[in-house]
Design a protein around this motif. Structure first.
Motif: not given
Length: 316
Positions: A89-113
């Motif tokens: 939390e709190g970070e600021v990022v600038l991504i240039g044109r056509n630069l591949p990227h992905m934000w993958l949340n920690d496993e706890c975000y995908f838990e059923k409940n």
């Protein structure tokens, strides 16, 4: 991919990347590069949105628009070019044109409940969002330079809270005020001296070359088999190249030998196992793909900057 990270973050970043590669099939996560449409609506020269969902989009993607991101809530692993690091939390990022990227949340975000929420303010805009001559104006020179630096991805460090507030508040502005507010934010970001490049220059320069199916096969084979006894000539066969040509090709693309690259992947996985505190150093050595403890210790110290036992004391 070349891992272009500060020494302190190497293990954490390798951990997440190796862990991700192993769990791809389990999570049905598609690491094929996707081109996404992030174009602004016809009535606006750029798009500001508050993204709020159980987790961020799990797609490795790129788009011709630049992307300015403020992470308001959530944690996970940030993939930008060949940079793989934890985000929070709190970070600021600038991504240039056509630069591949992905934000993958920690496993706890995908838990059923899970009741966790991933929240970010995201701005998509083209380099010429105010016209073709916008960046050629002398007054915009520092912003033009910012856009050029963004080709490698930028993480800003120590931004004034007021600037972050101004950025987040753009979502509530309209018309002229919104546009001038955004230009003002860009101007301040362009003059902020504390930042760090994320992706390596080598990755940006070789990205078009790296889009071909040959390299896709190479990466897939390495990440599937890194903790088994694979050799350079095995990967060369996958690439339909002879061994010496493959070695030259790989070093030119990654600015390191295949052996070094493979050892980095293996040591990253070793860090994951050590952090989980479920294995002895000896068992981690063999589970990571090394065939003797002395070589494992030597490679670990070379890549991480400390011994496995010191790493356990520091991070576990």
């Amino acid at each position: 991919m070349v891992f272009f990270l500060p020494k302190v973050d190497n293990c954490t970043s390798f951990v997440d990347f190796c862990s991700l590669s192993i769990n791809l099939c389990l999570e049905n996560l598609n690491m094929k590069l996707h081109l996404l449409d992030r174009a602004s609506a016809k009535h606006s020269s750029f798009t500001v949105s508050m993204n709020q969902s159980p987790y961020f989009l799990k797609v490795w993607h790129h788009h011709p628009e630049l992307e300015l991101v403020v992470i308001r809530k959530s944690t996970g692993t940030r993939f930008i070019g060949d940079s793989i690091e934890k985000f929070e939390e709190g970070e600021v990022v600038l991504i240039g044109r056509n630069l591949p990227h992905m934000w993958l949340n920690d496993e706890c975000y995908f838990e059923k409940n899970s009741t966790l929420v991933a929240e970010a303010v995201v701005i998509y805009f083209s380099e010429n969002f105010l016209g073709d001559g916008f960046l050629r104006a002398p007054e915009m020179r520092s912003i033009a330079n910012l856009f050029e630096r963004a080709r490698r991805g930028i993480k800003f460090i120590g931004l004034p809270p007021k600037l972050i507030d101004d950025l987040e508040n753009l979502n509530g502005l309209h018309g002229f005020d919104k546009t001038m507010g955004f230009v003002n934010v860009l101007n301040k970001l362009s003059k902020h001296s504390r930042y760090r490049f994320l992706s390596s220059a080598g990755f940006v320069d070789s990205f078009k070359e790296a889009e071909n199916e040959n390299l896709d096969r190479i990466y897939a084979y390495i990440f599937k088999n890194f903790n088994t006894p694979i050799r350079s000539r095995d990967v060369a066969d996958v690439a339909n190249m002879n061994a010496s040509a493959f070695s030259r090709f790989f070093k030119r693309i990654h600015q390191k030998t295949f052996t070094r690259y493979l050892n980095e992947i293996r040591i990253g996985y070793a860090c994951k196992l050590l952090m989980e505190n479920k294995n002895t150093v000896t068992s981690v050595c063999f589970e990571s793909g090394f065939n003797n403890i002395s070589n494992f210790n030597r490679q670990f110290k070379s890549i991480v900057g400390m011994s496995p036992s010191d790493y356990i004391k520091l991070y576990a």
